[in-house]
Scaffold this motif. Structure first.
Motif, short mmCIF file in Angstrom:
data_model
loop_
_atom_site.label_atom_id
_atom_site.label_comp_id
_atom_site.label_asym_id
_atom_site.label_seq_id
_atom_site.Cartn_x
_atom_site.Cartn_y
_atom_site.Cartn_z
N ALA A 136 -33.45 -24.90 20.19
CA ALA A 136 -32.92 -23.94 19.29
C ALA A 136 -34.17 -23.01 19.02
O ALA A 136 -35.57 -23.52 18.95
CB ALA A 136 -32.21 -24.31 18.06
N TYR A 137 -33.87 -21.92 18.54
CA TYR A 137 -34.94 -20.80 17.91
C TYR A 137 -34.43 -20.31 16.75
O TYR A 137 -33.36 -19.68 16.61
CB TYR A 137 -35.36 -19.63 19.03
N ARG A 138 -34.89 -20.71 15.42
CA ARG A 138 -34.35 -20.35 14.33
C ARG A 138 -34.31 -18.87 14.29
O ARG A 138 -35.14 -18.27 14.45
CB ARG A 138 -35.22 -20.92 13.10
N GLY A 139 -32.75 -18.45 13.73
CA GLY A 139 -32.69 -17.21 13.38
C GLY A 139 -32.36 -16.30 14.73
O GLY A 139 -31.99 -15.23 14.48
N ILE A 140 -32.36 -17.01 15.75
CA ILE A 140 -31.91 -15.97 17.23
C ILE A 140 -30.54 -15.54 17.08
O ILE A 140 -30.13 -14.58 17.42
CB ILE A 140 -32.28 -17.00 18.22
N GLU B 250 -30.75 -8.87 17.61
CA GLU B 250 -29.88 -8.02 18.62
C GLU B 250 -30.22 -8.37 19.85
O GLU B 250 -30.98 -8.83 20.35
CB GLU B 250 -30.75 -6.74 18.32
N THR B 251 -28.96 -8.44 20.42
CA THR B 251 -28.90 -8.96 21.55
C THR B 251 -28.30 -8.01 22.72
O THR B 251 -27.21 -7.35 22.24
CB THR B 251 -27.37 -10.10 21.38
#
Length: 137
Positions: free
Chosen positions: A123-127, A131-132
């Protein structure tokens, strides 16, 4: 840089010298996780029960370092019996709805025949708040 280690009551973490999860910067690496309830040291004998417990265990580890299933960018699902794959992946799909993680599914033996599924995530915290842009190819 800060490092956080997450441990559970799993006896294997001690005997095999590993941690359930490790956060380094914003990255969170969660070890291959079984469907054992670590507090009760019990494991369901059903695929559904184990899959949900695996995801509960992973979720707790991520939450301990300020992350969640929504921040997962990569998952590896190992299912010893290919016949269990549709049920496992149905549950995984429900629990990871709208996370857009990369996915690998392996049908391979696990450490003991009682294990019906194990899952490892990064995981990547806050991803999940980023904006995606989706690019269809």
């Amino acid at each position: 840089m800060k490092r956080q280690l997450v441990r559970t009551a799993s006896r294997y973490e001690v005997s095999e010298s590993f941690v359930r999860a490790q956060a380094v910067g914003e990255w969170v690496f969660v070890s291959n996780t079984s469907g054992r309830n670590y507090e009760k040291q019990q494991m369901s004998d059903t695929v559904e029960g184990q899959t949900n417990q695996v995801l509960d265990n992973i979720s707790r580890a991520l939450e301990a370092v300020g992350s969640s299933l929504n921040d997962v960018v990569r998952r590896v699902v190992t299912i010893p019996n290919p016949e269990h794959a549709p049920e496992v992946m149905r549950i995984v799909g429900e629990r990871f709805r709208n996370t857009s993680a990369t996915n690998t599914v392996l049908c391979s033996p696990l450490g003991a025949s009682e294990y019906l599924v194990e899952i490892e995530v990064t995981a990547y915290r806050g991803i999940s708040q980023a904006e995606t842009e989706t690019i269809n190819i």
